[in-house]
Structures are given as C-alpha cells and as structure tokens.
Design an enzyme around this catalytic site. Structure first.
Site, PDB file in Angstrom:
ATOM      1  N   SER A   1       0.790  -1.236   0.000  1.00 53.13           N
ATOM      2  CA  SER A   1       0.000   0.000   0.000  1.00 53.13           C
ATOM      3  C   SER A   1       0.819   1.282   0.000  1.00 53.13           C
ATOM      4  O   SER A   1       0.263   2.371  -0.167  1.00 53.13           O
ATOM      5  CB  SER A   1      -0.957   0.014   1.196  1.00 53.13           C
ATOM      6  OG  SER A   1      -0.247   0.052   2.415  1.00 53.13           O
TER       7      SER A   1
ATOM      8  N   LYS B   1      -6.271   4.504   7.906  1.00 54.80           N
ATOM      9  CA  LYS B   1      -5.078   5.222   7.460  1.00 54.80           C
ATOM     10  C   LYS B   1      -5.308   6.730   7.443  1.00 54.80           C
ATOM     11  O   LYS B   1      -4.375   7.509   7.650  1.00 54.80           O
ATOM     12  CB  LYS B   1      -4.641   4.694   6.096  1.00 54.80           C
ATOM     13  CG  LYS B   1      -4.098   3.270   6.195  1.00 54.80           C
ATOM     14  CD  LYS B   1      -3.741   2.643   4.865  1.00 54.80           C
ATOM     15  CE  LYS B   1      -3.202   1.231   5.099  1.00 54.80           C
ATOM     16  NZ  LYS B   1      -2.869   0.528   3.849  1.00 54.80           N
TER      17      LYS B   1
END
Length: 361
Positions: free
Chosen positions: A249, A294
C-alpha cells in the site's frame, strides 16, 4: 437413607470448606481470568491506526539526503492477534476493526503471513521505482522473473506441489511478461485439461503437472495466489530499507518521493503529504484495505494532504456486499468523523497525484 444422609453430610462439609476459602478461590479464579484476558491470543485480529512515516526514512536516491522542506508519508495500520482484553477495547473504541484470523492471514501462520507481505512490499518497491523513473524520463527497465506463489487453493491439483515462495517461471513451456499475461493464458485453457508449470524452488528449477480447475470467481485457473517477481535495472540508484513494514500500500507514496527527488521539481512545496495505494507498472493506483484507519493515522500526524485510490467497486464484491464502499468513500467518511482540515484527494493514477501537487500550494 443412610447413603443419602452421608452424601448430604459430605456436601455440607464441602460447602463449609468452600465458604472458608471463598476469597482465596475467587482470587485464584480472578487471576487466571485476568491472565487469560490479557495474554491468551484468540482466533481474531484487531486493526488500528498505526503511524505516518516519512518516506525518506526508508528510501534514498543516489545515496543523497533529501533535505527539502515538507515530506511524503506512507501510513500504516497496526495488525495484531487479539486477546480478550484487546477485543473488548476494540469494541469500545472508534476507528478499530475486528476480523477473523482466516480473513486476515488467509489461514497462514503469523510467520508466513509476514513473509507474504514482504513479497508484496518488494514488488511495490520495484514497481514504484520503475514508474517514477519512467515518468522522469530516465533509462529504466522492469524485468519480469515470474510470479511468487503466495498460496495454493485447497481444491488445486497443485496442492503439495507448489509452495509458498516458489517462483513460477512458465506454463506449458511458455513465458510471460507479467502475472496478468500468465493468468489470461491459463484462463483460456480448457477446464480439466493437463497443464505443466515451470518453477524454481530453493534455487532449483523443476516442472510440476496438474489440471485446470474452476476458480471461485468462475474463471479457469490452476488455483494459486501470486504476485509479480520483478527486478529493476537503471543507472539511478534507489535503495530501500523497509524492515518491519510489509504489504503493497505504500507504492503510490514511494513513487511520488522518487519522482520528486529525481526530477528536482519540489512538488511538496513545504507540505506534509500522506497517502495510500498500490502502484502498477502502467501508473494506475490500486485499492488497499483499511482506508479509513489510514486517514486517522495521517490526521494524527498532521498531514495537509491525503491521497487515496478512487476505483469503482467491482461487480463480484458488490454481489457479496451490496454496501461495499470505494476507498475514497471510506476515507471521506473517516475524515468527516474526525472533523479534520486535511484534504482528501482521490486518484486513479500517479499522474493525477502529480498534477494535483503541481497545481496547488
């Protein structure tokens, strides 16, 4: 009656003993329960916001320190096998997610799960380097070595023949330039037909044979999970030191940082820029898990901008979960909940992120 009376007498004596030591017994039981709650791992995992990390802490270009103002930051999610106490905490705490061990690790041991994520990280680094140098007009090549085997489906005829970390280099004697080409070729083979896989395992080349099966998505295949095994060749020296981190990611943020350093453009303009998203060799940005978590990590770190993938939910996912959201939708909801001033910027390609940074201050 004599036996019954004797039994009643025994119960009375036992009751008096238990009453006499009740606090001691309760203390022992309570201590055992406390130890169990705090230390015994259950078959669940808890995901929480991790941190935001300056890409320069794990990456250098041509062995030079990048001292310009601002930063590119990749964000992490903390994943841990839960105890009972951690599960209770997660239930009571916003911005945490609970999942089963099977859903989190795919049934692999913690060691193998970390190993798989290291392969994803390696592929992400190579693809980010290739894409950044390509955009910067540098001489670079991405050499496809095959695909890493990440898992083998229980219904696959290659179960027990292919293993975690093996590299598939060809199928039926054919070689490919990407995992997508390999999967497309296999999908066109007839169901039940014989297939031979060329591979390297522990440094040795060999062939294994099996049959084409129907995959859960209805397509034909050999029933393995995979990720590209690649190598980058370039005159530009890009070095990574990402021990302790895994997964794909951070690809978008790696790409932006490398591009900015090589191009000497200063797209940061003093800003703290965070984001998430995988990177593909064509520059497209792929979806990730835990987008909302996140956002929390980035907001806590004081980021000014947060890049997030904005790809439509695929039809297969919609069938399984009609309420499924895009990464961008998840990020926007989390940002609204946090009431943060951080700008949530949706992207589908790294070029869109570059264009945004160029056009804003």
């Amino acid at each position: 009656m004599t036996i019954l009376n004797a039994f009643k007498g025994i119960l009375k004596k036992l009751g008096r003993i238990l009453y006499r030591f009740k606090w001691w017994i309760l203390g022992v039981v309570g201590t055992v329960f406390l130890i169990f709650s705090l230390f015994y791992p259950l078959d669940y995992y808890v995901e929480m916001p991790g941190g935001a990390y300056d890409v320069r802490s794990v990456l250098t270009v041509n062995n030079k320190a990048d001292k310009d103002e601002g930063s590119y930051n990749f964000v992490a999610v903390t994943v841990s096998q839960a105890t009972l106490a951690q599960l209770v905490y997660a239930w009571l705490t916003p911005h945490t997610e609970i999942s089963t061990a099977a859903a989190t690790t795919g049934g692999y041991s913690n060691e193998d799960y970390m190993r798989i994520n290291q392969y994803y990280m390696e592929t992400s680094q190579n693809t980010a380097t290739y894409q950044a140098l390509t955009l910067a007009g540098k001489n670079v090549s991405l050499d496809y070595e095959g695909v890493y085997v990440l898992n083998v489906d229980k219904h696959s005829t290659f179960k027990g023949l292919l293993h975690l970390a093996d590299t598939v280099t060809g199928v039926n004697g054919k070689t490919f330039n990407s995992s997508a080409e390999l999967m497309a070729y296999v999908a066109d083979l007839d169901l039940g037909s014989d297939v031979t896989v060329q591979e390297t395992s522990n440094g040795k080349s060999k062939e294994v044979s099996g049959k084409i099966i129907e995959l859960p998505n209805g397509k034909n295949g050999i029933g393995i999970g995979l990720v590209d095994h690649t190598e980058v060749s370039s005159d530009v020296d890009v070095d990574f030191e990402t021990s302790g981190f895994g997964g794909p990611s951070a690809g978008l943020m790696f790409t932006l940082d490398i591009y900015d350093q090589v191009n000497n453009e200063d797209l940061r303009k003093g800003r703290k820029i965070a984001g998430t998203g995988t990177i593909n060799s064509d520059g497209s940005v792929g979806d990730i898990g835990g987008a909302g978590l996140k956002v929390v990590s980035a907001a806590k770190a004081g980021a000014d901008v947060f890049f997030v993938p904005n790809n439509p939910v695929d039809e297969e996912t919609k069938k399984e979960n009609p309420d499924a959201k895009t990464n961008y939708q998840e990020a926007k909801e989390a940002a609204k909940d946090l009431d943060t001033d951080m700008k949530i910027v949706p992207v589908t390609t790294v070029q869109e992120a570059i264009d945004y940074l160029r056009s804003t201050d």
